[in-house]
Design a protein around this motif. Structure first.
Motif, PDB file in Angstrom:
ATOM      1  N   UNK A  40       0.822  -1.215   0.000  1.00  0.00           N
ATOM      2  CA  UNK A  40       0.000   0.000   0.000  1.00  0.00           C
ATOM      3  C   UNK A  40       0.856   1.265   0.000  1.00  0.00           C
ATOM      4  N   UNK A  41       0.226   2.349  -0.450  1.00  0.00           N
ATOM      5  CA  UNK A  41       0.854   3.666  -0.402  1.00  0.00           C
ATOM      6  C   UNK A  41       0.276   4.395   0.808  1.00  0.00           C
ATOM      7  N   UNK A  42       1.128   4.730   1.747  1.00  0.00           N
ATOM      8  CA  UNK A  42       0.709   5.534   2.896  1.00  0.00           C
ATOM      9  C   UNK A  42       0.844   6.991   2.486  1.00  0.00           C
ATOM     10  N   UNK A  43      -0.274   7.709   2.461  1.00  0.00           N
ATOM     11  CA  UNK A  43      -0.255   9.124   2.098  1.00  0.00           C
ATOM     12  C   UNK A  43      -0.353   9.923   3.391  1.00  0.00           C
ATOM     13  N   UNK A  44       0.782  10.412   3.854  1.00  0.00           N
ATOM     14  CA  UNK A  44       0.829  11.201   5.079  1.00  0.00           C
ATOM     15  C   UNK A  44       0.441  12.635   4.801  1.00  0.00           C
ATOM     16  N   UNK A  45      -0.345  13.192   5.717  1.00  0.00           N
ATOM     17  CA  UNK A  45      -0.784  14.577   5.594  1.00  0.00           C
ATOM     18  C   UNK A  45       0.169  15.445   6.416  1.00  0.00           C
ATOM     19  N   UNK A  46       0.965  16.251   5.699  1.00  0.00           N
ATOM     20  CA  UNK A  46       1.941  17.122   6.359  1.00  0.00           C
ATOM     21  C   UNK A  46       1.254  18.324   6.982  1.00  0.00           C
ATOM     22  N   UNK A  47       1.784  18.871   8.068  1.00  0.00           N
ATOM     23  CA  UNK A  47       2.901  18.434   8.820  1.00  0.00           C
ATOM     24  C   UNK A  47       2.508  17.586  10.012  1.00  0.00           C
ATOM     25  N   UNK A  48       1.220  17.655  10.472  1.00  0.00           N
ATOM     26  CA  UNK A  48       0.836  16.979  11.699  1.00  0.00           C
ATOM     27  C   UNK A  48       0.975  15.475  11.686  1.00  0.00           C
ATOM     28  N   UNK A  49       0.860  14.833  10.543  1.00  0.00           N
ATOM     29  CA  UNK A  49       0.887  13.370  10.493  1.00  0.00           C
ATOM     30  C   UNK A  49       2.254  12.800  10.168  1.00  0.00           C
ATOM     31  N   UNK A  50       3.284  13.621  10.077  1.00  0.00           N
ATOM     32  CA  UNK A  50       4.610  13.113   9.712  1.00  0.00           C
ATOM     33  C   UNK A  50       5.111  12.088  10.726  1.00  0.00           C
ATOM     34  N   UNK A  51       5.030  12.393  11.996  1.00  0.00           N
ATOM     35  CA  UNK A  51       5.517  11.486  13.036  1.00  0.00           C
ATOM     36  C   UNK A  51       4.735  10.177  13.010  1.00  0.00           C
ATOM     37  N   UNK A  52       3.413  10.286  12.968  1.00  0.00           N
ATOM     38  CA  UNK A  52       2.564   9.093  12.945  1.00  0.00           C
ATOM     39  C   UNK A  52       2.813   8.258  11.697  1.00  0.00           C
ATOM     40  N   UNK A  53       2.936   8.891  10.552  1.00  0.00           N
ATOM     41  CA  UNK A  53       3.157   8.165   9.299  1.00  0.00           C
ATOM     42  C   UNK A  53       4.447   7.354   9.362  1.00  0.00           C
ATOM     43  N   UNK A  54       5.512   7.974   9.814  1.00  0.00           N
ATOM     44  CA  UNK A  54       6.804   7.281   9.893  1.00  0.00           C
ATOM     45  C   UNK A  54       6.743   6.155  10.915  1.00  0.00           C
ATOM     46  N   UNK A  55       6.169   6.397  12.087  1.00  0.00           N
ATOM     47  CA  UNK A  55       6.067   5.345  13.103  1.00  0.00           C
ATOM     48  C   UNK A  55       5.212   4.180  12.608  1.00  0.00           C
ATOM     49  N   UNK A  56       4.108   4.483  11.912  1.00  0.00           N
ATOM     50  CA  UNK A  56       3.234   3.443  11.387  1.00  0.00           C
ATOM     51  C   UNK A  56       3.977   2.616  10.330  1.00  0.00           C
ATOM     52  N   UNK A  57       4.699   3.284   9.452  1.00  0.00           N
ATOM     53  CA  UNK A  57       5.474   2.577   8.426  1.00  0.00           C
ATOM     54  C   UNK A  57       6.536   1.683   9.064  1.00  0.00           C
ATOM     55  N   UNK A  58       7.179   2.171  10.093  1.00  0.00           N
ATOM     56  CA  UNK A  58       8.214   1.383  10.771  1.00  0.00           C
ATOM     57  C   UNK A  58       7.624   0.169  11.481  1.00  0.00           C
ATOM     58  N   UNK A  59       6.382   0.289  11.971  1.00  0.00           N
ATOM     59  CA  UNK A  59       5.731  -0.821  12.663  1.00  0.00           C
ATOM     60  C   UNK A  59       5.076  -1.810  11.699  1.00  0.00           C
TER      61      UNK A  59
END
Length: 184
Positions: A40-59
């Motif tokens: 899947x393509x995770x489409x992160x909404x900048x700037x508030x979701x940057x931290x969550x997007x990266x953590x979710x991708x890492x998990x």
């Protein structure tokens, strides 16, 4: 930054760092089950979701691709108006791809509905929403699946990537900013 560094500015902590990481892992596992064998393509909404997007991708226990969008939502008298302006568009073609929109908190749902409609016009195989938090009275998104970590109270949520006037993004927890500081 820890909550005790700004304790006098917070009304309450809604998620500790440990609770956030637990919910992120659970969301990643649910998404991995749903998208097994796909990327899947995770489409992160900048700037508030940057931290969550990266953590979710890492998990996430498989392959994902990360893309970013930046939008500006307009409001009148602290109420969302539904007017949205695209500041940064995707850098990749999502036609035929499974897309998951990542946002840290969903409030009125107006911006998310705009994003869903915008991305559906590009011909993806599917569109889903994943948010760590959802505020009360947020409407469903019709037939768009939504993965939500937890419900949070009304109020201005800061921390874990969410800011107020550029501050609090580096707060390790998610908290409601005190009304006195939210006005300031």
């Amino acid at each position: 930054m820890d909550a005790e560094h700004v304790a006098g500015e917070l009304e309450s902590v809604v998620l500790t760092e440990e609770q956030i990481l637990t919910r992120v892992a659970a969301l990643a596992a649910a998404l991995a089950e749903e998208y097994a064998g796909r990327t899947p393509v995770l489409v992160g909404v900048l700037g508030g979701a940057a931290t969550f997007t990266v953590d979710l991708a890492r998990a996430y226990p498989g392959q994902v691709e990360i893309a970013w969008m930046a939008i500006k939502s307009y409001s009148t008298r602290n109420r969302a108006s539904g007017s949205v302006r695209l500041l940064k568009d995707l850098d990749l073609d999502i036609a035929g791809r499974d897309v998951i929109i990542i946002d840290t908190v969903i409030d009125t749902g107006l911006t998310m509905n705009w994003l869903i409609a915008n991305l559906r016009q590009r011909g993806p195989a599917s569109v889903a929403v994943c948010a760590l938090m959802k505020k009360p009275d947020t409407p469903d998104f019709g037939e768009t699946p939504a993965y939500v970590g937890c419900d949070v109270p009304a109020g201005l949520i800061v921390g874990y990537g969410l800011d107020f006037r550029g501050h609090y993004r580096n707060l390790r927890c998610a908290a409601v900013l005190s009304p006195v500081h939210a006005r300031g």
